[in-house]
Design an enzyme around this catalytic site. Sequence first.
Site, mmCIF file in Angstrom:
data_model
loop_
_atom_site.group_PDB
_atom_site.id
_atom_site.type_symbol
_atom_site.label_atom_id
_atom_site.label_comp_id
_atom_site.label_asym_id
_atom_site.label_seq_id
_atom_site.Cartn_x
_atom_site.Cartn_y
_atom_site.Cartn_z
ATOM 1 N N HIS A 35 -95.291 56.324 -25.387
ATOM 2 C CA HIS A 35 -95.157 55.137 -26.232
ATOM 3 C C HIS A 35 -93.849 54.407 -25.953
ATOM 4 O O HIS A 35 -92.768 54.957 -26.143
ATOM 5 C CB HIS A 35 -95.194 55.539 -27.706
ATOM 6 C CG HIS A 35 -95.412 54.387 -28.631
ATOM 7 N ND1 HIS A 35 -96.664 53.929 -28.976
ATOM 8 C CD2 HIS A 35 -94.547 53.578 -29.276
ATOM 9 C CE1 HIS A 35 -96.551 52.911 -29.805
ATOM 10 N NE2 HIS A 35 -95.275 52.666 -29.996
ATOM 11 N N ASP A 37 -92.324 50.333 -26.674
ATOM 12 C CA ASP A 37 -92.604 49.052 -27.325
ATOM 13 C C ASP A 37 -91.972 47.862 -26.623
ATOM 14 O O ASP A 37 -91.743 46.815 -27.253
ATOM 15 C CB ASP A 37 -92.119 49.098 -28.775
ATOM 16 C CG ASP A 37 -93.139 49.740 -29.699
ATOM 17 O OD1 ASP A 37 -94.258 49.213 -29.797
ATOM 18 O OD2 ASP A 37 -92.819 50.769 -30.318
ATOM 19 N N GLU A 140 -101.570 49.904 -31.000
ATOM 20 C CA GLU A 140 -100.944 50.657 -32.093
ATOM 21 C C GLU A 140 -101.392 50.087 -33.435
ATOM 22 O O GLU A 140 -100.799 49.161 -33.961
ATOM 23 C CB GLU A 140 -99.418 50.612 -31.973
ATOM 24 C CG GLU A 140 -98.744 51.559 -32.934
ATOM 25 C CD GLU A 140 -97.243 51.643 -32.737
ATOM 26 O OE1 GLU A 140 -96.632 52.593 -33.242
ATOM 27 O OE2 GLU A 140 -96.684 50.744 -32.066
ATOM 28 N N HIS A 167 -101.093 51.817 -38.196
ATOM 29 C CA HIS A 167 -99.639 51.768 -38.064
ATOM 30 C C HIS A 167 -99.089 52.199 -39.417
ATOM 31 O O HIS A 167 -99.504 53.227 -39.949
ATOM 32 C CB HIS A 167 -99.160 50.384 -37.607
ATOM 33 C CG HIS A 167 -97.708 50.377 -37.231
ATOM 34 N ND1 HIS A 167 -96.774 49.633 -37.912
ATOM 35 C CD2 HIS A 167 -97.022 51.062 -36.284
ATOM 36 C CE1 HIS A 167 -95.572 49.844 -37.387
ATOM 37 N NE2 HIS A 167 -95.696 50.711 -36.395
ATOM 38 N N HIS A 208 -98.736 58.090 -36.768
ATOM 39 C CA HIS A 208 -98.744 57.124 -37.881
ATOM 40 C C HIS A 208 -99.792 57.403 -38.952
ATOM 41 O O HIS A 208 -99.699 56.836 -40.037
ATOM 42 C CB HIS A 208 -98.915 55.680 -37.402
ATOM 43 C CG HIS A 208 -97.657 55.060 -36.875
ATOM 44 N ND1 HIS A 208 -96.624 54.663 -37.705
ATOM 45 C CD2 HIS A 208 -97.264 54.776 -35.617
ATOM 46 C CE1 HIS A 208 -95.651 54.153 -36.969
ATOM 47 N NE2 HIS A 208 -96.008 54.215 -35.692
ATOM 48 N N HIS A 229 -96.434 59.551 -30.302
ATOM 49 C CA HIS A 229 -94.991 59.618 -30.591
ATOM 50 C C HIS A 229 -94.782 60.210 -31.990
ATOM 51 O O HIS A 229 -94.511 59.490 -32.935
ATOM 52 C CB HIS A 229 -94.309 58.249 -30.428
ATOM 53 C CG HIS A 229 -94.863 57.120 -31.232
ATOM 54 N ND1 HIS A 229 -96.187 56.760 -31.229
ATOM 55 C CD2 HIS A 229 -94.261 56.219 -32.071
ATOM 56 C CE1 HIS A 229 -96.388 55.720 -32.010
ATOM 57 N NE2 HIS A 229 -95.224 55.380 -32.547
ATOM 58 N N ASP A 337 -90.723 56.320 -27.883
ATOM 59 C CA ASP A 337 -90.710 55.167 -28.794
ATOM 60 C C ASP A 337 -89.537 54.234 -28.511
ATOM 61 O O ASP A 337 -89.017 53.581 -29.424
ATOM 62 C CB ASP A 337 -90.703 55.604 -30.260
ATOM 63 C CG ASP A 337 -91.192 54.508 -31.205
ATOM 64 O OD1 ASP A 337 -91.745 53.502 -30.718
ATOM 65 O OD2 ASP A 337 -91.006 54.637 -32.423
#
Length: 413
Positions: A35, A37, A140, A167, A208, A229, A337
């Site tokens: 993961h 972003d 996500e 999420h 999540h 993650h 992450d």
Amino acid sequence: MSTSEGRAPDALHASETSEDAARELLARWPVVDGHNDLPWALREQVRYDLDRRDIATDQSAHLHTDLPRLRAGGVGAQFWSVYVRADYAGDTAVSATLEQIDVVRQLLARYPDDLRPALTADDMEAARAQGRIASLMGAEGGHSINNSLATLRALYQLGVRYMTLTHNDTIDWADSATDAPRHQGLSAFGEEVVREMNRCGMLVDLSHVSADTMRDALRVSTAPVIFSHSSARAVCDHPRNIPDDVLAELPANGGVAMATFVPKFVLPEAVEWTRRADENMRAHGLHHLDTTEAGMAVQRAFEAAHPRPKATAATVADHLDHMREVAGIDHLGIGGDFDGTAFTPDDLADVAGYPRLIAELLDRRWSKADLAKLTWQNAVRTLRAAEDVARAEQGRRGPSHATIEQLDGCTVT
């Protein structure tokens, strides 16, 4: 499994440090990171203007990620998150997800010598053989499909190879770890989403989601799941982490839990500090995940006034030690992450830091064979197994056309 089983140290040359040995291992078995972003950071910071954030050059003033640091960190495959915020609803969420996919494709076209598109486990292995970074995508949050199985299939066709079911917010068919539950896990439509992901070959990502959603997905899924993650709840009691009973189910499922580096998820002392930092962001009229220059300035000012508890590679290694104890070495991976968090461990500050984590594990007597599973082999095996399940499922049935109204008996606005 005992903490010492399978952990006999590989001999180091007299002049070789643990980090030297880590870099040597990563040259052969690079990191598959679950993961990152970067796409959202590019959206937030420069609205996808890649000339302003040329990741072929040092972007350490703005980002955790650029190509030189990916190379220095021994990254061989990256799941790029095509995340959009949970308050993006309906068609707005779908459109924003498509924009995220588009910027990943722009990155692949712009940097072909470094990044190779990857849709399958074989593609990942081909990229490793070429010395390029296999680039996959993960959506996500199930809000990205707007309660539509056809949209889910379209995302798969566009290259998305996992979807995190939620999420931070509970959605119409699945409970989040950090919001009030409405379904006690997955609704009937949520279970159908999991089955359709299995049929497509899209990995079910349980980071999540609530513990009940985790358990429901493991019950329903015929393919291995991932946690892209997430770390161990027994080590840091945060709802974003994985309870031991769920970790213990991974061997039977075949899935992989990819430990994250986010301090508020791995360091107990950081949980309360982060709550106050998030409140401070909201008090300034900002989303707590804001990574713009203005948002980061507010975060830095808060940290200067209230020094934060510092996580390290050893903190992450504590989670991996525990996760290994419960789930076994064949079910572990890494999901940093980066560029999705304001704060990182001191010695894992960006994507160049993976050798320091591997060195820490070498010092804890993890064998090189087991570290190869952690960094590369487990993740590739899991995707390959999902592909095998998809072929079998497609031989048995066609696409599902079920709707949330039919299965959950409700009208969604």
